[in-house]
Structure formats: structure tokens, C-alpha cells
Design a protein around this motif. Structure first.
Motif, PDB file in Angstrom:
ATOM      1  N   LEU A  41       0.823  -1.204   0.000  1.00 31.32           N
ATOM      2  CA  LEU A  41       0.000   0.000   0.000  1.00 31.32           C
ATOM      3  C   LEU A  41       0.862   1.261   0.000  1.00 31.32           C
ATOM      4  N   ALA A  42       0.696   2.076  -1.031  1.00 40.33           N
ATOM      5  CA  ALA A  42       1.421   3.348  -1.151  1.00 40.33           C
ATOM      6  C   ALA A  42       2.925   3.173  -0.940  1.00 40.33           C
ATOM      7  N   ARG A  43       3.445   2.093  -1.458  1.00 40.49           N
ATOM      8  CA  ARG A  43       4.876   1.822  -1.306  1.00 40.49           C
ATOM      9  C   ARG A  43       5.724   2.940  -1.918  1.00 40.49           C
ATOM     10  N   ARG A  44       5.239   3.472  -3.042  1.00 35.07           N
ATOM     11  CA  ARG A  44       5.950   4.581  -3.704  1.00 35.07           C
ATOM     12  C   ARG A  44       4.973   5.736  -3.868  1.00 35.07           C
ATOM     13  N   PRO A  45       5.449   6.970  -3.901  1.00 38.15           N
ATOM     14  CA  PRO A  45       4.529   8.093  -4.129  1.00 38.15           C
ATOM     15  C   PRO A  45       3.707   7.917  -5.410  1.00 38.15           C
ATOM     16  N   TYR A  46       4.288   7.314  -6.431  1.00 37.49           N
ATOM     17  CA  TYR A  46       3.563   7.099  -7.681  1.00 37.49           C
ATOM     18  C   TYR A  46       2.317   6.251  -7.455  1.00 37.49           C
ATOM     19  N   ASP A  47       2.334   5.361  -6.474  1.00 34.63           N
ATOM     20  CA  ASP A  47       1.179   4.513  -6.209  1.00 34.63           C
ATOM     21  C   ASP A  47      -0.060   5.352  -5.883  1.00 34.63           C
ATOM     22  N   LEU A  48       0.131   6.492  -5.220  1.00 33.67           N
ATOM     23  CA  LEU A  48      -1.000   7.371  -4.911  1.00 33.67           C
ATOM     24  C   LEU A  48      -1.565   7.979  -6.191  1.00 33.67           C
ATOM     25  N   ARG A  49      -0.689   8.366  -7.094  1.00 36.06           N
ATOM     26  CA  ARG A  49      -1.135   8.920  -8.372  1.00 36.06           C
ATOM     27  C   ARG A  49      -1.931   7.881  -9.145  1.00 36.06           C
ATOM     28  N   HIS A  50      -1.398   6.673  -9.215  1.00 32.35           N
ATOM     29  CA  HIS A  50      -2.073   5.592  -9.924  1.00 32.35           C
ATOM     30  C   HIS A  50      -3.453   5.329  -9.316  1.00 32.35           C
ATOM     31  N   ALA A  51      -3.519   5.298  -7.992  1.00 33.73           N
ATOM     32  CA  ALA A  51      -4.799   5.069  -7.316  1.00 33.73           C
ATOM     33  C   ALA A  51      -5.774   6.199  -7.605  1.00 33.73           C
ATOM     34  N   GLY A  52      -5.294   7.424  -7.605  1.00 34.19           N
ATOM     35  CA  GLY A  52      -6.168   8.562  -7.868  1.00 34.19           C
ATOM     36  C   GLY A  52      -6.726   8.558  -9.276  1.00 34.19           C
TER      37      GLY A  52
ATOM     38  N   ALA B 166      -6.569   1.456 -18.774  1.00 26.96           N
ATOM     39  CA  ALA B 166      -7.792   0.816 -19.274  1.00 26.96           C
ATOM     40  C   ALA B 166      -8.143  -0.432 -18.481  1.00 26.96           C
ATOM     41  N   LYS B 167      -7.147  -1.192 -18.098  1.00 26.13           N
ATOM     42  CA  LYS B 167      -7.432  -2.437 -17.359  1.00 26.13           C
ATOM     43  C   LYS B 167      -7.881  -2.185 -15.929  1.00 26.13           C
ATOM     44  N   CYS B 168      -7.757  -0.941 -15.461  1.00 27.16           N
ATOM     45  CA  CYS B 168      -8.185  -0.597 -14.104  1.00 27.16           C
ATOM     46  C   CYS B 168      -9.686  -0.377 -14.022  1.00 27.16           C
ATOM     47  N   VAL B 169     -10.316  -0.113 -15.162  1.00 27.95           N
ATOM     48  CA  VAL B 169     -11.754   0.127 -15.188  1.00 27.95           C
ATOM     49  C   VAL B 169     -12.428  -1.209 -15.425  1.00 27.95           C
ATOM     50  N   ASP B 170     -13.109  -1.693 -14.409  1.00 23.83           N
ATOM     51  CA  ASP B 170     -13.664  -3.040 -14.478  1.00 23.83           C
ATOM     52  C   ASP B 170     -14.954  -3.113 -13.690  1.00 23.83           C
ATOM     53  N   GLY B 171     -15.840  -3.960 -14.136  1.00 19.54           N
ATOM     54  CA  GLY B 171     -17.045  -4.239 -13.374  1.00 19.54           C
ATOM     55  C   GLY B 171     -18.117  -3.171 -13.467  1.00 19.54           C
ATOM     56  N   HIS B 172     -18.072  -2.342 -14.486  1.00 20.61           N
ATOM     57  CA  HIS B 172     -19.065  -1.285 -14.605  1.00 20.61           C
ATOM     58  C   HIS B 172     -19.963  -1.446 -15.832  1.00 20.61           C
ATOM     59  N   ASP B 173     -19.974  -2.619 -16.414  1.00 24.35           N
ATOM     60  CA  ASP B 173     -20.786  -2.822 -17.614  1.00 24.35           C
ATOM     61  C   ASP B 173     -22.240  -2.437 -17.373  1.00 24.35           C
ATOM     62  N   HIS B 174     -22.772  -2.784 -16.211  1.00 23.21           N
ATOM     63  CA  HIS B 174     -24.174  -2.465 -15.920  1.00 23.21           C
ATOM     64  C   HIS B 174     -24.409  -0.951 -15.886  1.00 23.21           C
ATOM     65  N   VAL B 175     -23.430  -0.200 -15.451  1.00 21.27           N
ATOM     66  CA  VAL B 175     -23.547   1.261 -15.419  1.00 21.27           C
ATOM     67  C   VAL B 175     -23.595   1.811 -16.836  1.00 21.27           C
ATOM     68  N   TRP B 176     -22.641   1.374 -17.664  1.00 21.45           N
ATOM     69  CA  TRP B 176     -22.566   1.894 -19.031  1.00 21.45           C
ATOM     70  C   TRP B 176     -23.779   1.458 -19.846  1.00 21.45           C
ATOM     71  N   LEU B 177     -24.209   0.227 -19.674  1.00 21.40           N
ATOM     72  CA  LEU B 177     -25.395  -0.238 -20.406  1.00 21.40           C
ATOM     73  C   LEU B 177     -26.635   0.523 -19.956  1.00 21.40           C
ATOM     74  N   GLY B 178     -26.734   0.827 -18.680  1.00 16.49           N
ATOM     75  CA  GLY B 178     -27.846   1.636 -18.180  1.00 16.49           C
ATOM     76  C   GLY B 178     -27.848   3.032 -18.785  1.00 16.49           C
ATOM     77  N   MET B 179     -26.660   3.603 -18.948  1.00 20.73           N
ATOM     78  CA  MET B 179     -26.556   4.930 -19.565  1.00 20.73           C
ATOM     79  C   MET B 179     -27.028   4.876 -21.021  1.00 20.73           C
ATOM     80  N   VAL B 180     -26.658   3.821 -21.736  1.00 11.20           N
ATOM     81  CA  VAL B 180     -27.092   3.666 -23.121  1.00 11.20           C
ATOM     82  C   VAL B 180     -28.606   3.497 -23.172  1.00 11.20           C
TER      83      VAL B 180
END
Length: 87
Positions: free
Chosen positions: A26-37, A67-81
Motif C-alpha cells: 500500500l502506497a509503497r511509492r509516491p507514484y502509487d498514490l497517483r495511480h490510485a487517484g 484501461a485495465k483498471c476500469v472493471d465491473g461497470h458494464d451495468h452502469v454503461w449499459l444503463g446509460m445507453v
């Protein structure tokens, strides 16, 4: 040889995190915070164009990295469509 910045970051982690967290990745490097944000903003549904601007990336670079960080939101996007189509 470690930099003063690295030593300060390690000390801050020890002070801010529980012992279990401090011994984890967890937050091993400062960059990890950027990636999480950036990942959190994408998963919250902020448009990639806006996240890229905030992160100082092009959209192409942002999506290549995150791109691989965005996951599990198909129901959200399909609902928007469905709502856009009036269903």
C-alpha cells in the motif's frame, strides 16, 4: 543510495499507516498514490478526456496505462445507453 525523498516517504508511511499496512504494498511509492487517484477517477465515471487532462496525459497514454483498471461497470454503461435510447 536512497534519496532524502525516499527516506521521508518511508518515514511518513510508518507514521500514517498501521503496521500491517506499512508492511504491505500500500502506497509503497509516491507514484502509487497517483495511480490510485487516476484509477479511482476513471472508475467513478469521470470522462477519460478530463482524467487525462488532470493527470497530464494524452487520452491515448491514459487508456494504454489505465484501461485495465476500469472493471465491473458494464451495468452502469449499459444503463446509460438504455437511458439515452429512452428505454
Amino acid at each position: 543510495m536512497t534519496s532524502g525523498y525516499t527516506r521521508t516517504w518511508r518515514t511518513a508511511r510508518q507514521l500514517a499507516l498501521t503496521p500491517v499496512q506499512a508492511n504491505s504494498a500500500l502506497a509503497r511509492r509516491p507514484y502509487d498514490l497517483r495511480h490510485a487517484g487516476v484509477s479511482m477517477r476513471l472508475n467513478a465515471g469521470v470522462p477519460a478526456t478530463q482524467v487525462a487532462e488532470w493527470a497530464g496525459h494524452s487520452v491515448e497514454v491514459l487508456l494504454k496505462i489505465y484501461a485495465k483498471c476500469v472493471d465491473g461497470h458494464d451495468h452502469v454503461w449499459l444503463g446509460m445507453v438504455d437511458r439515452a435510447l429512452g428505454d
